[in-house]
Design a protein around this motif. Sequence first.
Motif, PDB file in Angstrom:
ATOM      1  N   LEU A 139     -24.871  18.882 -45.398  1.00 51.05           N
ATOM      2  CA  LEU A 139     -24.618  19.056 -44.001  1.00 51.05           C
ATOM      3  C   LEU A 139     -25.615  18.622 -43.094  1.00 51.05           C
ATOM      4  N   LEU A 149     -29.457  30.142 -35.711  1.00 49.88           N
ATOM      5  CA  LEU A 149     -28.445  31.064 -36.223  1.00 49.88           C
ATOM      6  C   LEU A 149     -28.691  32.444 -35.840  1.00 49.88           C
ATOM      7  N   ASN A 152     -29.435  33.813 -32.261  1.00 54.01           N
ATOM      8  CA  ASN A 152     -28.004  34.276 -31.785  1.00 54.01           C
ATOM      9  C   ASN A 152     -27.417  35.398 -32.317  1.00 54.01           C
ATOM     10  N   LEU A 199     -33.847  22.755 -28.033  1.00 50.20           N
ATOM     11  CA  LEU A 199     -33.772  22.150 -29.334  1.00 50.20           C
ATOM     12  C   LEU A 199     -32.614  22.214 -30.159  1.00 50.20           C
ATOM     13  N   ALA A 200     -32.256  23.607 -30.237  1.00 53.57           N
ATOM     14  CA  ALA A 200     -31.288  23.994 -31.078  1.00 53.57           C
ATOM     15  C   ALA A 200     -30.743  25.398 -30.355  1.00 53.57           C
ATOM     16  N   TRP A 201     -29.878  25.466 -29.372  1.00 51.18           N
ATOM     17  CA  TRP A 201     -29.613  26.637 -28.473  1.00 51.18           C
ATOM     18  C   TRP A 201     -29.256  27.742 -29.549  1.00 51.18           C
TER      19      TRP A 201
ATOM     20  N   THR B  94     -22.348  33.555 -36.536  1.00 55.37           N
ATOM     21  CA  THR B  94     -23.221  32.903 -35.521  1.00 55.37           C
ATOM     22  C   THR B  94     -23.100  31.492 -35.405  1.00 55.37           C
ATOM     23  N   PHE B  95     -23.866  30.925 -34.376  1.00 53.52           N
ATOM     24  CA  PHE B  95     -23.707  29.452 -34.305  1.00 53.52           C
ATOM     25  C   PHE B  95     -24.835  28.946 -33.354  1.00 53.52           C
ATOM     26  N   SER B  96     -25.197  27.857 -33.466  1.00 53.73           N
ATOM     27  CA  SER B  96     -26.288  27.076 -32.667  1.00 53.73           C
ATOM     28  C   SER B  96     -25.563  25.710 -32.126  1.00 53.73           C
ATOM     29  N   ILE B  97     -26.329  25.320 -30.792  1.00 53.41           N
ATOM     30  CA  ILE B  97     -25.968  23.902 -30.429  1.00 53.41           C
ATOM     31  C   ILE B  97     -27.276  23.295 -30.513  1.00 53.41           C
ATOM     32  N   CYS B  98     -27.178  22.273 -31.601  1.00 59.59           N
ATOM     33  CA  CYS B  98     -28.263  21.815 -31.854  1.00 59.59           C
ATOM     34  C   CYS B  98     -28.837  20.051 -31.290  1.00 59.59           C
ATOM     35  N   TYR B  99     -29.487  19.737 -30.808  1.00 55.14           N
ATOM     36  CA  TYR B  99     -29.999  18.686 -30.238  1.00 55.14           C
ATOM     37  C   TYR B  99     -31.130  17.771 -31.233  1.00 55.14           C
ATOM     38  N   VAL B 100     -31.519  18.268 -32.232  1.00 55.23           N
ATOM     39  CA  VAL B 100     -32.239  17.642 -33.210  1.00 55.23           C
ATOM     40  C   VAL B 100     -31.823  17.274 -34.410  1.00 55.23           C
ATOM     41  N   ASN B 101     -32.268  16.423 -35.173  1.00 57.63           N
ATOM     42  CA  ASN B 101     -31.775  15.830 -36.342  1.00 57.63           C
ATOM     43  C   ASN B 101     -32.811  16.689 -37.602  1.00 57.63           C
ATOM     44  N   HIS B 114     -25.159  18.913 -32.908  1.00 55.22           N
ATOM     45  CA  HIS B 114     -24.872  19.403 -34.037  1.00 55.22           C
ATOM     46  C   HIS B 114     -24.353  20.573 -33.646  1.00 55.22           C
ATOM     47  N   PRO B 116     -24.103  23.805 -35.992  1.00 50.19           N
ATOM     48  CA  PRO B 116     -24.155  24.611 -37.165  1.00 50.19           C
ATOM     49  C   PRO B 116     -23.554  26.205 -36.942  1.00 50.19           C
ATOM     50  N   ALA B 117     -22.877  26.636 -38.026  1.00 51.47           N
ATOM     51  CA  ALA B 117     -22.323  28.260 -37.824  1.00 51.47           C
ATOM     52  C   ALA B 117     -22.392  28.868 -39.067  1.00 51.47           C
ATOM     53  N   VAL B 118     -22.573  30.120 -39.282  1.00 55.28           N
ATOM     54  CA  VAL B 118     -22.263  30.639 -40.326  1.00 55.28           C
ATOM     55  C   VAL B 118     -20.628  31.213 -40.184  1.00 55.28           C
ATOM     56  N   HIS B 132     -21.535  25.898 -42.313  1.00 55.51           N
ATOM     57  CA  HIS B 132     -20.969  24.758 -42.223  1.00 55.51           C
ATOM     58  C   HIS B 132     -21.191  24.288 -40.623  1.00 55.51           C
ATOM     59  N   VAL B 133     -20.426  23.345 -40.074  1.00 56.79           N
ATOM     60  CA  VAL B 133     -20.467  23.033 -38.777  1.00 56.79           C
ATOM     61  C   VAL B 133     -18.924  23.211 -37.984  1.00 56.79           C
TER      62      VAL B 133
END
Lengths: 387, 173
Positions: A139, A149, A152, A199-201, B94-101, B114, B116-118, B132-133
């Motif tokens: 992933l 994660l 949050n 970077l990653a909210w 939970t989740f994130s909103i991710c702007y980096v690789n 991206h 990503p989430a649990v 997963h995403v």
Amino acid sequence: MAYQKVAIVGAGITKFVRRAQETGKELAFQASKMALDSCGMTIDDIESVSLGTAPDAFDGVHMKGEYLSDGSGGWRKPYMRQFVGGGTGVFAPIHGWLHVASGMFDTCLVVCSEKMSSCYPHPQGAFKTIFDHTTEQALDPTLIWIFALEMNRFMSTYGITKEEIAQVSVKNKKNAMDHPAAQLPMEITVDDVMNSETLAWPVNRLDISPASDGAAAIVLASEHASKRITDKPVWIDGVGWNLDTAYWATRDLSYPRYVEKAARMAYDMAGVVEPKREIEIAEPYDPFDYKELHHMEGLQLADRGKAVEMLLDGVTQRDGDRPMCPSGGALGVGNPIAATGLMKVIEIFLQLRGEAGKRQVPGSPRCGLAQAWGDLMQVGTVVVLRR
Amino acid sequence: MELDKKELGATHYKESALKEGKLLSLAKQPKLQYAWDNGPAIGRYLEELKEGRIIARKCNKCRRIMIPPRMFCELCWRPTDEWVYVKDTGKVNTFSICYVNWDASRIKKGDKPHLPAVIEIDGASEGMGILHVLGEVEPEKIKIGMKVKAAWKKPEEREGAITDILYFKPVRG
Ligand SMILES: [Zn+2]
């Protein structure tokens, strides 16, 4: 008690910098030499060496323990490398404690050295392989995912805001202004954190500690050996470490149960019954700002979801009733992974001796704690120190 | 000893010093490759993903239904007992909103972040999540507790990998 008492008698540290010209061995030598000089000892007085350094992937040097052994004074001595990711910096002194407490040795040099700058384009990439190779790496995860994660989940479980958490970063970066080794000392506001790059909210750039190069070292001695060395020993009265499952996505991310278990182990050994009252000063591990609060709760220094109230009330400021990260922490001093935890141990050592200079907390504390955390967000390492 | 009164080691330099040749360094890239064995638990998990199904393992002692499946229960520390199919739906833990690789480079301007989430999978034990995403969702509409369902690759494109599930998308209605 079946153990020898173990004292910290000397300490040394290099500056924490984004890129050091010195090699990891040279950094290890600088910190170790300073630690020995600080207590008038030489390498011949050292019976054993405990070395901490984190992923080999940073350096691209396999068997980094062996690589660093010369600079750490480990040559032709009983030498052991410790490694539990970010938890290493407190795990290495715990192993030093074991060396001396067991009665095997009367002295141990504990050295933690880290060089993250060798890894390009950014050391963060080296963390990809900590994720499960088959079910997660496909992933394309970045290290920040697990922090974002967890942050949050922590925020939503207790209704804590990003603005509130940002105050940890403001406090620690300000505390670091008084630390001579600091890489990111700054006077910033909550708005600065909120307006820094997302970077990653919910994680912004100023919520995170930097990548760093640096080293730290301490000298441990048994009670009778310490009498010849110093009249200001600081005792390691409790040690604890604990590891949770690597199936991290199946854990309750709002609470670090493994940190609680590590803390309770250390408190039982040290005879700490009421940590909130007895632990007067602490250096919880703060690679991200929310982690300071998360760890205070795991360490039983705050009730679950309530560490943020202590922060907002100013209790955790350097001049507050329960100073947290008076050094400036990983957020302010910098985060050369393994060296960070040992920097925290050194801060409590100096604070208890009344030798923290401009960083000295009021009230002459007698009992403090340093903690580190790491692996796949699953390990807690704790030491309780008393003068 | 007070640190303020000491000369501390470590000499900082800027990355530009390397580029300008003021400092020398040696850059090498070891080109290694790995082939990771799956073992029976993840092997079956991947085979089932290829068929568009998610499978878990049950421990008859603690009664947990575990995903990803494992041949031993890390809690009871004994072999697990049964294969159990679970649903391809779940909820966002939970989740994130991710702007980096992965290597800390930033996503390209205009590219979607991206997500990503649990995901806690329905049919597995409470709190059993996988990484997963998310997809087919505006980032600002994502909520913890949101019900989601797997979006699968077309059967002929599946290869027996976690990426046979493209992403999890919100369940409408
Ligand atoms: Zn079980």
